[in-house]
Design an enzyme around this catalytic site. Structure first.
Site, PDB file in Angstrom:
ATOM      1  N   ASP A  82      -5.957   3.208   4.206  1.00  0.00           N
ATOM      2  CA  ASP A  82      -5.507   1.709   3.935  1.00  0.00           C
ATOM      3  C   ASP A  82      -5.059   1.111   5.448  1.00  0.00           C
ATOM      4  O   ASP A  82      -4.816   1.693   6.332  1.00  0.00           O
ATOM      5  CB  ASP A  82      -4.464   1.506   3.018  1.00  0.00           C
ATOM      6  CG  ASP A  82      -2.864   1.145   4.105  1.00  0.00           C
ATOM      7  OD1 ASP A  82      -3.021   1.977   4.626  1.00  0.00           O
ATOM      8  OD2 ASP A  82      -2.189   0.783   4.043  1.00  0.00           O
ATOM      9  N   GLU A 148       0.532   2.662   3.595  1.00  0.00           N
ATOM     10  CA  GLU A 148       0.651   2.445   4.343  1.00  0.00           C
ATOM     11  C   GLU A 148       1.159   1.194   5.290  1.00  0.00           C
ATOM     12  O   GLU A 148       1.802   1.345   6.055  1.00  0.00           O
ATOM     13  CB  GLU A 148       0.240   3.869   5.778  1.00  0.00           C
ATOM     14  CG  GLU A 148       1.624   4.432   7.131  1.00  0.00           C
ATOM     15  CD  GLU A 148       1.399   3.350   7.900  1.00  0.00           C
ATOM     16  OE1 GLU A 148       1.928   3.293   8.540  1.00  0.00           O
ATOM     17  OE2 GLU A 148       0.580   2.637   7.732  1.00  0.00           O
TER      18      GLU A 148
END
Length: 460
Positions: A82, A148
């Site tokens: 991400d 994350e």
């Protein structure tokens, strides 16, 4: 342990440089902010299947995992896939998702933070299979982890608790500027709520302005970050943890990691109207934690600020919880607390990476010309400034971690983000060699130098 031909490993990694570049650019082309990673997961899964991974799967949270090898034990290489958003588009000189490349650079959101690491890890596993270099008794697990940027390490809480996967050790591919990183500060997200009483703005003395109370608290939070720690200082600054007087057991580790910090990152309020006194105010505090600090000590520091004590029961200090649904719709609720961790430099998994680097590239950081201004003269073995998934992998569960990844920390979350082509093959080669140099029998006690305490919550 197999005899390694380091020259052939480097040649194999360089031979895949164009493939790694193309793979990274493909990942960049799929916008993948936290909780929106579905397209890039599909891209990664297809690449792993094309390269002949023995097993590729996507778990309930949406992490994509590829496995090569048949052993019972697992060594994992982790990359979060991400990204943050692009911010103000006017600050970019190129399209953040179309990106660009030249002879040294690859541009685009996620290049350094941190899809470049996934490209290197994926092709390292391919090289290990091609060259019959899967360590005996092991399988290699390459993870493209999600969310994350929203909640570091939560993805690995899911992998550990829900998927039941517990590797022997994990390499994080977060950007390390050509260094090998053995720890970093932890962090937590603190919320302060202040109660007030509203009234008409024409007669503010009839009410109790929550914003004014919060202004005093914000000033004290600033002092907590900025002040020194002389005896005469009412609000002693966080620098005190570098002093053996205040941190006798862990001041040396704190000096290695760097001092803790705190900053007000968000402000909220409620008021009946723009013509009224505010009846509540809240702030978020980003708290970075060094060795010797715990979640309780950080909360107590805020609760003991003069302004917080002054306003008594009108102030509540708490820790955030995270419960945002993943791209699959799965919710894994956890506390917004991310423990500090450090490894001993002599730990077998750290030594494996250092020995691999020295055998392949020497004992100093390397990189292309455009990267060396951030690397020359810095020690090969060091630490991150920011936080990574290792807060859960090692900080929470004690699974040893070590970091080596393409790109630069300074590129993370910045406009015009770039990474370096040379780093992709450098990292792939090092992963291949390091996994084959890892010798768990060389361990002398716990690999961990410091791990922050956990909360009493049973997070499953």
């Amino acid at each position: 342990m197999k005899e390694l031909d380091y020259g052939k490993i480097k040649e194999a990694a360089k031979a895949y440089n164009a493939d790694m570049t193309a793979f990274l650019r493909a990942m960049i082309s799929h916008p993948s902010e936290s909780c929106e990673e579905g397209e890039v997961v599909a891209c990664i899964k297809a690449e792993m299947e094309k390269l002949g991974f023995d097993e590729v799967k996507v778990d309930g949270l949406g992490n994509v995992m590829g496995f090569i090898g048949k052993g019972e034990k697992i060594i994992a290489i982790d990359s979060h896939i991400d990204t943050v958003g692009i911010g103000n588009r006017d600050n970019w000189d190129f399209d953040p998702y179309e990106g660009f490349e030249d002879d040294q650079l690859i541009g685009g959101r996620g290049g350094s933070d941190q899809e470049g690491g996934l490209a290197s890890a994926t092709y390292a596993a391919k090289i290990m299979k091609d060259m019959d270099l899967i360590p005996e008794g092991y399988k290699v697990m390459v993870v493209g982890s999600v969310q994350e940027e929203d909640c570091d390490g939560m993805c690995w809480q899911y992998i550990y608790n829900k998927d039941g996967i517990k590797p022997e050790f994990v390499i994080s591919t977060e950007p390390t500027d050509g260094g090998i990183y053995r720890g970093h500060r932890g962090r937590m997200e603190i919320r302060v709520d202040v109660h007030g009483v509203s009234c008409h703005g024409s007669a503010p003395d009839r009410g109790d302005n929550a914003i004014y109370k919060m202004a005093d608290i914000i000033a004290d939070v600033r002092s907590l970050n900025n002040n020194g720690c002389d005896e005469s200082t009412e609000v002693k600054g966080l620098v005190k943890m570098l002093d053996p007087k205040y941190n006798p057991e862990h001041f040396e580790d704190a000096r290695f990691l760097g001092r803790g910090t705190c900053t007000v990152s968000q402000v909220f309020y409620t008021s009946p109207s723009r013509c009224a006194v505010a009846d509540s105010c809240a702030i978020s505090i980003d708290r970075r934690m060094t060795a010797g600090e715990t979640y309780e000590s950080c909360l107590e520091e805020v609760r003991n600020l003069p302004s917080v004590k002054k306003y008594g029961d009108d102030v509540k200090v708490s820790m955030y919880m995270y419960d945002r649904p993943s791209w699959t719709g799965e919710v894994y609720e956890t506390e917004a607390y991310f423990p500090t961790w450090i490894n001993k430099e002599s730990a077998p998994h750290v030594k494996a990476l250092v020995d691999a680097h020295k055998a392949l590239f020497g004992d100093e950081r390397i990189g292309c010309e455009k990267s060396m201004d951030k690397r020359a003269g810095r020690p090969l073995c060091d630490k991150w400034t920011f936080s990574t998934n290792c807060v859960s992998i090692q900080g929470r569960y004690g699974i040893p971690c070590v970091g080596f990844g393409p790109g630069a920390e300074s590129q993370a979350h910045a406009p015009n983000e770039v990474t370096y082509k040379q780093d992709l093959s450098t990292c792939a080669a090092l992963y291949v060699a390091a996994l084959n140099l890892y010798d768990p029998s060389a361990a002398t006690g716990d690999a961990t130098e410091f791990r922050a305490t956990l909360t009493g919550n049973d997070i499953k």
